[in-house]
Scaffold this motif. Structure first.
Motif, PDB file in Angstrom:
ATOM      1  N   ASP A  15      44.773  55.742 -16.582  1.00  0.00           N
ATOM      2  CA  ASP A  15      43.690  56.694 -16.340  1.00  0.00           C
ATOM      3  C   ASP A  15      43.375  57.540 -17.572  1.00  0.00           C
ATOM      4  OD1 ASP A  15      43.348  55.752 -13.817  1.00  0.00           O
ATOM      5  OD2 ASP A  15      44.301  57.442 -12.791  1.00  0.00           O
ATOM      6  N   ASN A  57      34.591  53.642  -9.439  1.00  0.00           N
ATOM      7  CA  ASN A  57      34.718  54.928  -8.740  1.00  0.00           C
ATOM      8  C   ASN A  57      35.391  55.974  -9.606  1.00  0.00           C
ATOM      9  OD1 ASN A  57      33.500  53.977  -6.370  1.00  0.00           O
ATOM     10  ND2 ASN A  57      35.443  53.144  -5.604  1.00  0.00           N
ATOM     11  N   LYS A  58      36.445  55.584 -10.344  1.00  0.00           N
ATOM     12  CA  LYS A  58      37.140  56.539 -11.218  1.00  0.00           C
ATOM     13  C   LYS A  58      36.180  57.092 -12.268  1.00  0.00           C
ATOM     14  CE  LYS A  58      41.877  54.657 -11.010  1.00  0.00           C
ATOM     15  NZ  LYS A  58      42.574  55.911 -10.648  1.00  0.00           N
ATOM     16  N   ARG A  60      32.846  57.189 -12.170  1.00  0.00           N
ATOM     17  CA  ARG A  60      31.791  58.011 -11.566  1.00  0.00           C
ATOM     18  C   ARG A  60      32.319  59.366 -11.125  1.00  0.00           C
ATOM     19  NH1 ARG A  60      30.667  54.860  -7.913  1.00  0.00           N
ATOM     20  NH2 ARG A  60      31.725  55.875  -6.153  1.00  0.00           N
ATOM     21  N   GLU A  61      33.486  59.403 -10.490  1.00  0.00           N
ATOM     22  CA  GLU A  61      34.033  60.653  -9.955  1.00  0.00           C
ATOM     23  C   GLU A  61      34.524  61.602 -11.055  1.00  0.00           C
ATOM     24  OE1 GLU A  61      37.049  59.336  -7.333  1.00  0.00           O
ATOM     25  OE2 GLU A  61      35.651  58.502  -5.845  1.00  0.00           O
ATOM     26  N   ASN A  62      35.091  61.056 -12.130  1.00  0.00           N
ATOM     27  CA  ASN A  62      35.661  61.917 -13.177  1.00  0.00           C
ATOM     28  C   ASN A  62      34.685  62.275 -14.292  1.00  0.00           C
ATOM     29  OD1 ASN A  62      38.812  62.225 -12.779  1.00  0.00           O
ATOM     30  ND2 ASN A  62      38.288  60.126 -12.167  1.00  0.00           N
ATOM     31  N   GLY A  64      31.045  61.462 -13.995  1.00  0.00           N
ATOM     32  CA  GLY A  64      29.679  61.646 -13.512  1.00  0.00           C
ATOM     33  C   GLY A  64      28.693  60.652 -14.106  1.00  0.00           C
ATOM     34  N   ARG A  94      37.087  66.412 -16.968  1.00  0.00           N
ATOM     35  CA  ARG A  94      37.860  67.578 -16.529  1.00  0.00           C
ATOM     36  C   ARG A  94      37.668  68.769 -17.476  1.00  0.00           C
ATOM     37  NH1 ARG A  94      40.988  63.112 -15.097  1.00  0.00           N
ATOM     38  NH2 ARG A  94      42.064  63.039 -17.094  1.00  0.00           N
TER      39      ARG A  94
END
Length: 499
Positions: A15, A57-58, A60-62, A64, A94
């Motif tokens: 990640d 998904n990772k 897009r979620e982290n 954008g 983040r």
């Protein structure tokens, strides 16, 4: 093929590699291959199915953003390709921002991050409104200087002399709805350092190396002021022979080309990062350097500065005003002028390098000028008396031609002149000469140049006997002008400071 600006290889997924995705998105885009080693050789990806579901998904979620995630199969070996497009808006992970530069990923912080965010917003640092500033912070004399120079350059209409300060600032795009931009403060502010740190030029006189700092001065103010005060300070205290900075086409045979020095200063003032450290100008025995914070624009290499290149100023508003005033052109020829001026003067080719987050420009003298080069750096002792006599010409060329040339020579090379001697030692050279005679002051000068010089060596330089020099030294010691530190052999002289 190897890793580059837009290619990255990873054996497996972690990640933490989201940072690489972020870096590509903030730069020019790129591709990350998961399932290849550092040489680009396929290693096969066992968990490719799970990653194909999780990675989109990772990202897009982290972050954008959306990236193309593709699965490939070569000879039964699976690997994943993540295609990252460049984004016109800043992308963070983040709350942190990363950037791809070359084949490495870097986190942007401080001034680098500030400039990046401004660039993504379509602005530059000097184009931002300074909320705390008003027209009262603008120096009228600096405005008048600009108007005079702009009229002389012919790059603005003749009616600018009739404009009010507000109208002029609006015309040159430094005022937006009655509010000053940062460029206005840098160019015309009464006290730019009240708003931003380090709007200064530090000038130092160095000897054999950077540890040998002899004296220094700091000039501060807006650009219009610094273009006057810095050359004046160089002439007053740092150059052996004053030069005419108004005569840009004139070449100084024994110091540095005027055009080169002026272009070095202008480039530093126009292209520096104004939220970084102050400009630093160093004068050595055989060279002169100037450093400003801020690297070259992306995609431009140092070698390109030696040829025709596109002008891409870091501070375009500041550059435009300097262009209109006739200080610079808009064709990226500033560095070329430095190279050309030094070539015409018969000097070695200048050096332009990157150093400590900034650009360092160095020009060299044609020949060694300073008597400090007569000192053996490693042994710390003087070379032969014959060499010293050759340099000084028995002192007739430089010292006996009058006090003015004497002061200019000593202050340019050693930071010593009459006012300093009076302040620091309680005696001026005129006073010592009047009281003790001409050759006594020469003895003091020689001690200032080399405090380990012997009476015998002084006598050979001055053409008198050792006994005569010992008499001079006795007078100087009794009048508390000099004192001996240590034994006759192995000790040294010290000029006694005023209490």
């Amino acid at each position: 093929m190897s890793e580059s600006q837009n290619i990255e290889w990873k054996r497996s997924w972690h990640d933490d590699y989201l940072k690489w995705v972020c870096g590509f998105a903030n730069a020019v885009g790129g591709t990350i291959y998961i399932g290849k080693d550092d040489d680009g050789v396929l290693t096969h990806l066992e968990n490719h199915k799970a990653l194909m579901e999780a990675l989109p998904n990772k990202i897009r979620e982290n972050l954008g953003i959306i990236c193309d995630v593709n699965l490939h199969d070569e000879a039964g070996k699976k690997y994943i390709e993540i295609k990252v497009n460049p984004y016109s808006v800043p992308v963070s992970l983040r709350g942190r921002y990363y950037y791809r530069s070359g084949s490495s990923k870097m986190e942007m912080t401080g001034n680098t991050l500030n400039e990046f965010l401004l660039k993504k917003a379509g602005k530059t640092w000097d184009d931002v409104i300074e909320e705390g500033a008003s027209l009262n912070d603008i120096d009228d004399n600096s405005i008048k200087t600009f108007v005079k120079d702009a009229l002389k350059s012919g790059r603005m209409s003749n009616d600018i002399g009739e404009l009010s300060t507000v109208e002029l600032l609006e015309k040159i795009r430094l005022l937006d709805h009655g509010k000053l931009k940062r460029a206005a403060i840098i160019l015309f502010g009464k006290d730019p350092n009240r708003f931003y740190p380090n709007i200064k030029v530090k000038i130092g006189r160095f000897g054999v190396n950077d540890a040998d700092l002899r004296f220094q001065e700091v000039e501060e103010g807006n650009i219009m002021e610094l273009l006057k005060t810095v050359p004046n300070q160089l002439n007053y205290k740092f150059f052996t022979k004053p030069i005419d900075f108004e005569g840009l086409l004139r070449i100084e045979k024994d110091e540095y080309p005027v055009a080169a020095i002026r272009e070095m200063l202008l480039n530093a003032l126009v292209h520096r990062s104004y939220m970084g450290s102050m400009i630093q100008l160093r004068v050595y025995d055989t060279k002169l350097t100037i450093w400003n914070e801020g690297l070259l624009p992306e995609g431009m290499e140092l070698e390109s500065l030696k040829r025709h290149h596109i002008s891409r100023p870091r501070n375009p508003l500041i550059a435009d005003v300097c262009f209109k005033a006739g200080y610079i052109d808009s064709w990226g020829r500033g560095t070329l002028k430095i190279y050309e001026a030094c070539k015409e003067a018969g000097l070695p080719e200048p050096e332009i390098t990157s150093l400590d987050g900034g650009i360092l420009v160095t020009v060299f003298k044609k020949t060694i000028q300073s008597p400090t080069d007569q000192v053996d750096d490693q042994a710390g002792t003087m070379k032969s008396i014959e060499e010293l006599q050759k340099e000084f010409g028995l002192l007739t060329d430089r010292i006996t031609l009058g006090q003015e040339k004497n002061i200019a020579f000593l202050r340019g090379n050693y930071g010593v002149f009459t006012e300093e001697m009076r302040t620091k030692y309680g005696r001026s050279s005129d006073e010592i000469r009047t009281k003790f005679g001409e050759k006594t002051i020469y003895a003091v000068f020689l001690i200032l140049l080399n405090n380990s010089i012997t009476a015998n060596e002084i006598g050979k330089v001055l053409g008198v006997t050792q006994r005569t020099i010992e008499k001079y030294i006795g007078i100087l010691k009794s009048d508390f002008i000099i004192e001996r530190i240590g034994a006759d052999k192995g000790g040294h002289w010290k000029i006694i400071e005023q209490k």
